[in-house]
Structures are given as structure tokens and as C-alpha cells.
Design a protein around this motif. Structure first.
Motif, PDB file in Angstrom:
ATOM      1  N   GLY A 171       7.468  20.285   3.008  1.00  0.00           N
ATOM      2  CA  GLY A 171       7.631  19.687   4.208  1.00  0.00           C
ATOM      3  C   GLY A 171       6.659  19.525   5.063  1.00  0.00           C
ATOM      4  N   SER A 172       5.537  19.878   4.848  1.00  0.00           N
ATOM      5  CA  SER A 172       4.083  19.731   5.546  1.00  0.00           C
ATOM      6  C   SER A 172       3.947  18.288   5.448  1.00  0.00           C
ATOM      7  N   THR A 173       3.074  17.687   6.564  1.00  0.00           N
ATOM      8  CA  THR A 173       2.791  16.282   6.861  1.00  0.00           C
ATOM      9  C   THR A 173       1.698  16.002   5.815  1.00  0.00           C
ATOM     10  N   TRP A 174       1.705  14.989   4.866  1.00  0.00           N
ATOM     11  CA  TRP A 174       0.420  14.408   4.325  1.00  0.00           C
ATOM     12  C   TRP A 174      -0.262  13.509   5.159  1.00  0.00           C
ATOM     13  N   LEU A 175       0.510  12.271   5.307  1.00  0.00           N
ATOM     14  CA  LEU A 175       0.331  11.164   6.098  1.00  0.00           C
ATOM     15  C   LEU A 175       1.538  10.990   7.004  1.00  0.00           C
ATOM     16  N   ALA A 176       0.850  10.796   8.317  1.00  0.00           N
ATOM     17  CA  ALA A 176       1.818  10.614   9.454  1.00  0.00           C
ATOM     18  C   ALA A 176       2.270   8.987   9.272  1.00  0.00           C
TER      19      ALA A 176
ATOM     20  N   ASN B 191       0.888  -1.062  -0.082  1.00  0.00           N
ATOM     21  CA  ASN B 191      -0.128   0.009   0.035  1.00  0.00           C
ATOM     22  C   ASN B 191       0.795   1.382   0.117  1.00  0.00           C
ATOM     23  N   LEU B 192       1.036   2.002  -1.139  1.00  0.00           N
ATOM     24  CA  LEU B 192       1.839   2.911  -1.382  1.00  0.00           C
ATOM     25  C   LEU B 192       1.775   4.174  -0.617  1.00  0.00           C
ATOM     26  N   TRP B 193       0.223   4.246  -0.329  1.00  0.00           N
ATOM     27  CA  TRP B 193      -0.281   5.769   0.221  1.00  0.00           C
ATOM     28  C   TRP B 193      -0.469   5.556   1.729  1.00  0.00           C
ATOM     29  N   THR B 194       0.674   5.089   2.464  1.00  0.00           N
ATOM     30  CA  THR B 194       0.692   4.871   3.685  1.00  0.00           C
ATOM     31  C   THR B 194       1.854   5.740   4.201  1.00  0.00           C
ATOM     32  N   GLY B 195       1.833   6.557   5.144  1.00  0.00           N
ATOM     33  CA  GLY B 195       2.675   7.477   5.744  1.00  0.00           C
ATOM     34  C   GLY B 195       4.002   6.629   6.373  1.00  0.00           C
ATOM     35  N   PRO B 196       5.195   7.331   6.800  1.00  0.00           N
ATOM     36  CA  PRO B 196       5.142   8.755   6.823  1.00  0.00           C
ATOM     37  C   PRO B 196       5.451   9.366   5.262  1.00  0.00           C
ATOM     38  N   LEU B 197       4.581  10.316   4.773  1.00  0.00           N
ATOM     39  CA  LEU B 197       4.805  11.018   3.406  1.00  0.00           C
ATOM     40  C   LEU B 197       4.530  12.437   3.635  1.00  0.00           C
ATOM     41  N   ASN B 198       5.565  13.080   3.074  1.00  0.00           N
ATOM     42  CA  ASN B 198       5.329  14.720   3.220  1.00  0.00           C
ATOM     43  C   ASN B 198       5.095  15.381   1.934  1.00  0.00           C
ATOM     44  N   TYR B 199       4.635  16.488   1.931  1.00  0.00           N
ATOM     45  CA  TYR B 199       4.381  17.410   0.653  1.00  0.00           C
ATOM     46  C   TYR B 199       5.666  17.960   0.446  1.00  0.00           C
ATOM     47  N   GLN B 200       5.933  18.495  -0.663  1.00  0.00           N
ATOM     48  CA  GLN B 200       7.203  19.248  -1.346  1.00  0.00           C
ATOM     49  C   GLN B 200       7.345  20.327  -0.193  1.00  0.00           C
TER      50      GLN B 200
ATOM     51  N   ALA C 285      -3.860   6.742   3.546  1.00  0.00           N
ATOM     52  CA  ALA C 285      -4.720   7.808   2.926  1.00  0.00           C
ATOM     53  C   ALA C 285      -6.229   7.323   2.788  1.00  0.00           C
ATOM     54  N   THR C 286      -7.206   8.334   3.270  1.00  0.00           N
ATOM     55  CA  THR C 286      -8.644   7.887   3.225  1.00  0.00           C
ATOM     56  C   THR C 286      -8.855   8.502   1.503  1.00  0.00           C
ATOM     57  N   ASP C 287     -10.095   8.190   1.218  1.00  0.00           N
ATOM     58  CA  ASP C 287     -10.382   8.524  -0.288  1.00  0.00           C
ATOM     59  C   ASP C 287     -10.305  10.039  -0.507  1.00  0.00           C
ATOM     60  N   ALA C 288     -10.901  10.714   0.530  1.00  0.00           N
ATOM     61  CA  ALA C 288     -10.854  12.093   0.517  1.00  0.00           C
ATOM     62  C   ALA C 288      -9.516  12.638   0.604  1.00  0.00           C
ATOM     63  N   GLN C 289      -8.487  12.163   1.375  1.00  0.00           N
ATOM     64  CA  GLN C 289      -7.128  12.619   1.365  1.00  0.00           C
ATOM     65  C   GLN C 289      -6.378  12.486   0.057  1.00  0.00           C
ATOM     66  N   LEU C 290      -6.903  11.317  -0.474  1.00  0.00           N
ATOM     67  CA  LEU C 290      -6.030  11.113  -1.740  1.00  0.00           C
ATOM     68  C   LEU C 290      -6.684  11.650  -2.923  1.00  0.00           C
ATOM     69  N   TRP C 291      -8.021  11.953  -3.075  1.00  0.00           N
ATOM     70  CA  TRP C 291      -8.785  12.654  -4.066  1.00  0.00           C
ATOM     71  C   TRP C 291      -8.254  14.271  -4.062  1.00  0.00           C
ATOM     72  N   PHE C 292      -8.273  14.781  -3.024  1.00  0.00           N
ATOM     73  CA  PHE C 292      -7.962  16.154  -2.970  1.00  0.00           C
ATOM     74  C   PHE C 292      -6.750  16.419  -2.405  1.00  0.00           C
ATOM     75  N   THR C 293      -5.651  16.022  -3.353  1.00  0.00           N
ATOM     76  CA  THR C 293      -4.086  16.077  -3.148  1.00  0.00           C
ATOM     77  C   THR C 293      -3.748  17.422  -3.415  1.00  0.00           C
ATOM     78  N   GLU C 294      -3.266  18.084  -2.455  1.00  0.00           N
ATOM     79  CA  GLU C 294      -2.781  19.373  -2.484  1.00  0.00           C
ATOM     80  C   GLU C 294      -1.625  19.858  -3.063  1.00  0.00           C
ATOM     81  N   GLN C 295      -0.772  18.912  -2.901  1.00  0.00           N
ATOM     82  CA  GLN C 295       0.896  19.187  -3.527  1.00  0.00           C
ATOM     83  C   GLN C 295       1.285  17.923  -3.988  1.00  0.00           C
ATOM     84  N   LEU C 296       2.402  18.190  -4.890  1.00  0.00           N
ATOM     85  CA  LEU C 296       3.436  17.031  -5.097  1.00  0.00           C
ATOM     86  C   LEU C 296       3.960  16.528  -3.815  1.00  0.00           C
TER      87      LEU C 296
END
Length: 432
Positions: free
Chosen positions: A402-407, A391-400, A412-423
Motif C-alpha cells: 500500500g505504500s506509494t512507489w510513484l505519486a 509510459n507505463l512507469w508513471t504514477g499513481p502506482l503503489n507497492y503491494q 520513475a527515474t532510472d534509480a527508482q526503476l532499477w532499485f525496485t523494492e516490492q511487487l
């Protein structure tokens, strides 16, 4: 605009004659479920090309075939996004009978005076029972059309107006549903194939415009590339060079977008040896094929359409593609039997066979450019996605930034994945 003529199977004709003879108008309804991803399989899913034989179905044909209106953003024969939708519409017509009304190139460059509302009105005048608007770009127009024609079912493919979690939720539009494929899986497979093949450790991604959808697909390709670079190639995490360059629209519009052929050349000239295409059309694979034919060790992965590798087979590592047919078939049947509802559906692959044209919404076909050894590695990766062990969409993953996307440990929930705010951190390129 073209119309595909009404097509009746002998079964459909016989069914109607029986109804007339019995003076009865009730054919019974077919219960369907839309977009349910089947349980993951334990075997590596097939990545062979799907059969070209006409699909079959055991379900009875409708008494009154449905007339489908389909609005395409690009050329109907683009060997990409629009052609995949057009072929899905034909798939439904071939199975159920009826008519397919298509108007293509509905975009500000090709048809600057044409509105989605006007196209929808014209299709309804021609008898359309349902209308598919097949681009994220059509949001405002199809919402206006749905409000103007509340008795006509409509579907905004790739949209989220019927999803209560979406900021733009429109519960007032009870006739407008949404559907989209989980191409995140296909892009992750593409990223893995690119990382397995690259000899320079540098991958270029030819992107369209920038929004939540395109960011999450770039991120998925990067995560697939990083996983396979680390776990199959022995590289260090974050060690793959992964860069995206956005052309500015879903396909090339001279004078408005960057030229995707030039973007492809720039990637190669800068050291990349594998390109992943995120645009609707085939420039990346075509240019890669030309450079490969001139003796360069370069490869590409096209997008959207299962026949895209045909543009340059020897340079093609494979193609992730949408198979809209099964989803559109369920939707059209719901219109026919009176059970259509305005729902949001995010459908996925059939992991038992991701290239089954009758069941799988997302597919992957290995290309001739993918080595036998790498195809074996890739099959293991796909099997891991299928059974959930990867499952690639599992943290820790940060946005460009430096903010945390997934701890750590967070999936990731559907909403977290669908509404992706940054690379993601690790991807070079603009997030907005």
C-alpha cells in the motif's frame, strides 16, 4: 571450457600486411558510443524475426584482434540467457577476429568448487584481454577478480558497481564496467501480448529468484498486461489476474529449486491460460507446447533468446530477447583502441527496428501463436512505447503493502526503476 579459434577476414589480413609494409603501428581509433537508445520512431517498429544472415559492419577491423573471456552462469546452449551472451561473443569475434574463451555453468550447483576469481585468472593466463561476467549472481567474484587483476578490463553484465547512484558503487574498481538491457520494455510487450490472448483473464509468471531486477521485470509485465487489458480488451483497471511463483534460482536445480515444469502445470491447473517465463531456460514454453498439443487452449511467452519460440511454435505468443552483440561490440572496440572506461550502461531497443541485430539491444518477435488481430493491437502498443505516448512507469502506482512507489503524475527515474523494492499492487506473489 572451449576456445573458438582465431578468425581472420581477408580485410583484416590485408590491413596487417599494409601496416608491416609501412613499418607503422598506428591504425587509428574508432570513436564509439555505447548504449545510446535511438530517437523514437513514428512508425510501428518491426516485430518480424531478425535476419539470420551474418551481420556486416563498415568499421575497419582492429590490427590486434581481442581475446574475449566469457563466464556463463548456465549451459552455453540453454536456448535462453547464457546462449544469448555466448552468441553475442561470437558476433564480436566474427566481426573483429580474435578468440572467444567460454566457461559455462559457473554456479554453486554445477561447479561448487569453482570461483569467479579462479576462472578469471585462468582466462587471463590464456590471453584474455577482457572478461565478461554475465550474471547478477557473480557480483562478489567479479569484484574480487577486478581488484586482483586491475590491468584487465572486465564487465559485470546486469550489475551496477560502476554506477554512482548504486549503494554498492565501487569507484576503486576502475577496470570493472557494467551493462544491462532495458528488458522492462520487452516484458511490458510480453504482458500486453498475454492479456490480449488470455481467454480466462489469468496470467502466470514463472519467476527465478527474487531481487530488484526480477521484481522490476515482473512489474513491467504486469503493467503491460493491465494497460492492454483495459485499453484494448475493455476490462477494468486491476481486473487482470496476474500471479508470480518464484522457483528460487535462474534455472532449475533439482533438490534446490522448485521444478519449473511443475510450477507451469500448477498455473494451468489453477486457471491460467498464458504463462510468461522469467527464468533462463525453456521449461515453461516446452510444457505449454505439450499441453497445447493435447488440446488445451494455452500459450506461453519464453525469455532471453530470440530463437526460444522454436521450442513450441504454435503455443508461443512471442519472445522478448536480449541482443547483447552491439553493446559487446562497442565495449570490445573500446578495449582495442584504449578508450575502455568503467561505466554503467542501461541500453535499450532501437525503436526504428527493434529486431535489427546490429543496432537494437532489446527485441521482440511475434510468435506463431499470436493471432493476426492481436499482432496488430500489439504493434500499436509497441509504437506507443516507441514514441513515448505510452509510459507505463508513471504514477499513481503503489507497492503491494500500500505504500506509494510513484505519486500521481510522477515518472520513475532510472534509480527508482532499477532499485525496485516490492511487487506492485495488483500482482499476486511474494516480494521478498
Amino acid at each position: 571450457m572451449r576456445r573458438l579459434g582465431r578468425r581472420w577476414s581477408w580485410g583484416a589480413l590485408f590491413a596487417v600486411l599494409l601496416l608491416i609494409a609501412a613499418a607503422c603501428g598506428d591504425t587509428g581509433s574508432t570513436e564509439t558510443t555505447t548504449g545510446a537508445t535511438q530517437a523514437p520512431g513514428t512508425e510501428a517498429p518491426s516485430t518480424e524475426a531478425p535476419s539470420t544472415e551474418a551481420p556486416t559492419t563498415d568499421a575497419p577491423p582492429p590490427a590486434e584482434p581481442v581475446t574475449i573471456g566469457m563466464i556463463l552462469v548456465g549451459p552455453e546452449n540453454d536456448r535462453g540467457w547464457s546462449q544469448a551472451h555466448a552468441e553475442a561473443g561470437q558476433y564480436v569475434v566474427d566481426l573483429l577476429g580474435g578468440e572467444l574463451i567460454i566457461i559455462d555453468k559457473v554456479n554453486p550447483a554445477d561447479r561448487p568448487e569453482t570461483t569467479i576469481e579462479a576462472v578469471a585468472a585462468d582466462m587471463i593466463d590464456q590471453g584474455a584481454d577482457i572478461i565478461f561476467a554475465t550474471s547478477d549472481d557473480m557480483k562478489d567474484g567479479i569484484e574480487a577478480a577486478a581488484a586482483q587483476f586491475p590491468d584487465t578490463p572486465m564487465v559485470w553484465s546486469s550489475g551496477d558497481s560502476a554506477w554512482s547512484d548504486a549503494p554498492g558503487y565501487r569507484p576503486d574498481l576502475a577496470n570493472l564496467g557494467n551493462t544491462m538491457g532495458r528488458m522492462e520494455f520487452g516484458k511490458a510487450i510480453a504482458g500486453c501480448a498475454a492479456a490480449l490472448t488470455s481467454q480466462t483473464g489469468s496470467i502466470g509468471y514463472v519467476g527465478p529468484l527474487i531481487n530488484d531486477e526480477t521484481r522490476r521485470l515482473v512489474n513491467s509485465a504486469y503493467l503491460g498486461a493491465d494497460y492492454c487489458y483495459v485499453n484494448h480488451m475493455g476490462g477494468s483497471p486491476g481486473g487482470i489476474n496476474f500471479e508470480v511463483n518464484w522457483i528460487g534460482f535462474w534455472f532449475n536445480i533439482p533438490g534446490f529449486t522448485l521444478d519449473p515444469t511443475q510450477v507451469s502445470n500448477d498455473f494451468f491447473d489453477g486457471g491460467a491460460d498464458v504463462l510468461i517465463s522469467g527464468i533462463d531456460t525453456t521449461e515453461a514454453i516446452v510444457r505449454t507446447g505439450q499441453r497445447a498439443a493435447a488440446g488445451e487452449a494455452v500459450w506461453a511467452i519464453p525469455y532471453d533468446f530470440r530463437g526460444a519460440c522454436d521450442e513450441a511454435p504454435d503455443a508461443c505468443l512471442g519472445v522478448p530477447y536480449f541482443n547483447w552483440g552491439p553493446e559487446y561490440l562497442d565495449i570490445v572496440r573500446s578495449v582495442n583502441d584504449g578508450t575502455f572506461e568503467a561505466t554503467w550502461n542501461w541500453f535499450g531497443p532501437d525503436w526504428e527496428n527493434i529486431n535489427d541485430v546490429q543496432t537494437s539491444g532489446i527485441g521482440w518477435i511475434d510468435g506463431p501463436g499470436l493471432s493476426t488481430e492481436n499482432a496488430q493491437w500489439l504493434a500499436q502498443f509497441i509504437a506507443g512505447l516507441a514514441d513515448g505516448s505510452i509510459n507505463l512507469w508513471t504514477g499513481p502506482l503503489n507497492y503491494q503493502d500500500g505504500s506509494t512507489w510513484l505519486a500521481a503524475g510522477e515518472t520513475a527515474t532510472d534509480a527508482q526503476l532499477w532499485f525496485t523494492e516490492q511487487l506492485l499492487d495488483g500482482v499476486d506473489g511474494a516480494s521478498s
